[in-house]
Scaffold this motif. Structure first.
Motif, short mmCIF file in Angstrom:
data_model
loop_
_atom_site.label_atom_id
_atom_site.label_comp_id
_atom_site.label_asym_id
_atom_site.label_seq_id
_atom_site.Cartn_x
_atom_site.Cartn_y
_atom_site.Cartn_z
N ILE A 85 0.70 -1.15 -0.09
CA ILE A 85 -0.04 0.00 -0.08
C ILE A 85 0.75 1.13 0.01
N PRO A 86 0.71 2.10 -1.16
CA PRO A 86 1.68 3.44 -1.16
C PRO A 86 1.39 4.23 -0.03
N ALA A 87 2.29 5.01 0.42
CA ALA A 87 1.89 6.17 1.34
C ALA A 87 1.31 7.36 0.30
N PRO A 88 0.32 7.93 0.84
CA PRO A 88 -0.36 9.44 0.09
C PRO A 88 0.69 9.96 -0.22
N ARG A 89 0.49 10.64 -1.45
CA ARG A 89 1.33 11.66 -2.21
C ARG A 89 1.24 12.85 -1.25
N PRO A 90 2.49 13.64 -0.97
CA PRO A 90 2.17 14.84 -0.16
C PRO A 90 1.36 16.19 -1.08
N VAL A 91 0.84 16.74 -0.24
CA VAL A 91 -0.21 17.96 -0.88
C VAL A 91 0.77 18.96 -1.06
#
Length: 248
Positions: free
Chosen positions: A238-244
């Motif tokens: 599961i990939p980490a969410p992309r930084p905003v």
């Protein structure tokens, strides 16, 4: 780096093991970086002493001995565990498998897709007694009907497989006879490669048709149970969410 380990289980093969080891050397030296790993399963004769003498002649040879007799599958597994290479080729210690077929298995591996982890020898012209060939033919038919492993000959001692894939399989006595089904159960593909077969040079077979059949029925049912209860599990990270990005 050692690229290939030749694992040879041995039991009471004092007259066969030296010619076999020298054959392996003749066919592989200069072609691939290899080692030979012999495992003596507590022989009653002087096989262990023959192996010790061979070590002085063959630098590629390593030899191990079981403290108690454990059977052919255990000897193969011991050899694989001690092996240094990522790929393993196996030969029976009686000399009936021809080491000249090992390069053929290596060529088949090099031409195959990565999902193929086992290249099983297929004895197209067996040099055994008529009763042995008849028993093996019926055993293969029953096994294929029950396990559906699409393998014409699982009793052939010459095989090539990935070490890590083998060590990940469930271990039990006589498992070496069911490697195609066990590899397929683990989610890998297998290929059968036609190989030659020779008459035994010396000594006598360690198995009888009746003894093999009695053990085989129990093993078949056990492997069938394993296959029915197994699932090939595929996992994705599961990939980490992309930084905003700030300011947008």
């Amino acid at each position: 780096m050692t690229a290939l380990s030749i694992v040879i289980p041995v039991f009471n093969e004092r007259d066969n093991i030296a010619p076999l080891v020298h054959e392996v050397v003749r066919h592989l030296r200069g072609r691939v970086q290899f080692e030979i790993v012999c495992v003596d399963d507590r022989s009653d004769d002087d096989t262990r002493e023959v192996l010790a003498a061979l070590r002085a002649e063959v630098p590629e040879l390593r030899a191990f001995a079981h403290a108690a007799r454990c059977g052919q599958s255990a000897a193969i597994r011991s050899g694989v565990r001690h092996a240094l290479a990522p790929w393993i080729a196996t030969l029976d210690g009686d000399g009936q498998n021809d080491p000249a077929d090992i390069p053929k298995l290596l060529d088949a591996r090099d031409a195959a897709e990565a999902e193929v982890k086992l290249f099983a020898g297929w004895r197209v012209s067996r040099q055994d007694s008529g009763s042995k060939r008849w028993a093996s033919r019926w055993a293969n038919r029953i096994r294929q009907w029950l396990l559906r492993d699409n393998t014409p000959d699982t009793g052939c001692g010459i095989k090539l497989f990935e070490r890590a894939a083998f060590l990940d399989l469930p271990y039990f006595d006589h498992m070496h006879r069911y490697l195609p089904a066990l590899m397929q159960r683990a989610g890998w593909k297998t290929v059968s490669v036609p190989v030659s077969h020779r008459a035994r040079g010396a000594g006598q077979s360690k198995y009888t048709n009746v003894g093999r059949a009695l053990v085989g029925v129990r093993d078949l049912l056990g492997v069938s149970w394993l296959i029915q209860r197994s699932h090939v599990v595929v996992t994705d990270e599961i990939p980490a969410p992309r930084p905003v990005e700030q300011g947008r």
